[in-house]
Design a protein around this motif. Structure first.
Motif, mmCIF file in Angstrom:
data_model
loop_
_atom_site.group_PDB
_atom_site.id
_atom_site.type_symbol
_atom_site.label_atom_id
_atom_site.label_comp_id
_atom_site.label_asym_id
_atom_site.label_seq_id
_atom_site.Cartn_x
_atom_site.Cartn_y
_atom_site.Cartn_z
ATOM 1 N N GLN A 175 0.846 -1.175 -0.035
ATOM 2 C CA GLN A 175 0.016 -0.193 -0.164
ATOM 3 C C GLN A 175 0.788 1.219 -0.006
ATOM 4 O O GLN A 175 0.587 2.145 -0.738
ATOM 5 C CB GLN A 175 -0.923 -0.101 1.309
ATOM 6 N N THR B 272 3.821 1.577 -1.443
ATOM 7 C CA THR B 272 4.436 1.486 -2.782
ATOM 8 C C THR B 272 3.553 2.054 -3.651
ATOM 9 O O THR B 272 3.904 2.978 -4.398
ATOM 10 C CB THR B 272 5.007 0.274 -3.138
ATOM 11 N N GLN B 273 2.401 1.907 -3.616
ATOM 12 C CA GLN B 273 1.304 2.286 -4.254
ATOM 13 C C GLN B 273 0.727 3.563 -4.090
ATOM 14 O O GLN B 273 0.824 4.562 -5.107
ATOM 15 C CB GLN B 273 -0.078 1.521 -4.276
ATOM 16 N N ALA B 274 0.834 3.929 -2.801
ATOM 17 C CA ALA B 274 0.513 5.487 -2.447
ATOM 18 C C ALA B 274 1.510 6.363 -2.753
ATOM 19 O O ALA B 274 1.434 7.616 -3.486
ATOM 20 C CB ALA B 274 0.256 5.505 -0.737
ATOM 21 N N ALA C 102 3.648 6.002 -5.233
ATOM 22 C CA ALA C 102 3.781 5.983 -6.906
ATOM 23 C C ALA C 102 2.650 6.972 -7.188
ATOM 24 O O ALA C 102 2.750 7.734 -8.187
ATOM 25 C CB ALA C 102 3.545 4.543 -7.545
ATOM 26 N N GLN C 103 1.247 6.868 -6.713
ATOM 27 C CA GLN C 103 0.405 7.523 -7.005
ATOM 28 C C GLN C 103 0.946 9.243 -6.775
ATOM 29 O O GLN C 103 0.178 9.958 -7.303
ATOM 30 C CB GLN C 103 -0.887 7.265 -6.308
ATOM 31 N N ALA C 104 1.390 9.546 -5.689
ATOM 32 C CA ALA C 104 1.800 10.823 -5.164
ATOM 33 C C ALA C 104 2.857 11.323 -5.966
ATOM 34 O O ALA C 104 3.395 12.568 -5.923
ATOM 35 C CB ALA C 104 2.220 11.059 -3.641
ATOM 36 N N GLY C 105 3.696 10.486 -6.820
ATOM 37 C CA GLY C 105 4.779 10.838 -7.613
ATOM 38 C C GLY C 105 6.044 11.039 -6.678
ATOM 39 O O GLY C 105 6.801 11.993 -7.145
ATOM 40 N N ARG D 151 9.150 6.080 -1.586
ATOM 41 C CA ARG D 151 8.413 5.970 -0.322
ATOM 42 C C ARG D 151 9.035 6.654 0.988
ATOM 43 O O ARG D 151 8.208 6.771 1.713
ATOM 44 C CB ARG D 151 8.564 4.344 0.041
ATOM 45 N N THR E 142 7.290 9.804 1.289
ATOM 46 C CA THR E 142 6.057 9.627 1.775
ATOM 47 C C THR E 142 5.968 9.509 3.185
ATOM 48 O O THR E 142 4.993 9.997 4.056
ATOM 49 C CB THR E 142 5.294 8.280 0.983
#
Length: 78
Positions: free
Chosen positions: A14, A16-18, A20-23, A26, A29
């Motif tokens: 989750q 990693t996905q978040a 990536a979505q935020a550009g 990790r 983030t």
């Protein structure tokens, strides 16, 4: 300052996905999340001496002088 954290697989995915979505990475983030958490959960308290202050016996009550205050003036910067 560096820290190691261990996440379960689902949380790691989750993250990693978040990220990536935020550009962002990790790490970025996580830094942002920790910073936001700290800003919302750190509580600023007045020192105990201030919280327990009951006033000064020989000081007149502010309200007693309210009738001698000058009325507000128009804002010269407005």
């Amino acid at each position: 300052m560096n820290f190691n954290i261990y996440l379960d697989d689902e949380t790691g995915q989750q993250l990693t996905q978040a990220a990536a979505q935020a550009g962002e990475t990790r790490n970025a983030t996580i830094r942002r999340a920790v910073s936001e958490w700290l800003s919302h959960h750190s509580q600023q308290h007045w020192p105990e001496a201030v919280q327990s202050f009951k006033g000064m016996a020989d000081m007149p009550i502010f309200e007693a002088s309210r009738d001698r205050l000058k009325p507000p003036v128009a804002d010269p910067l407005a």
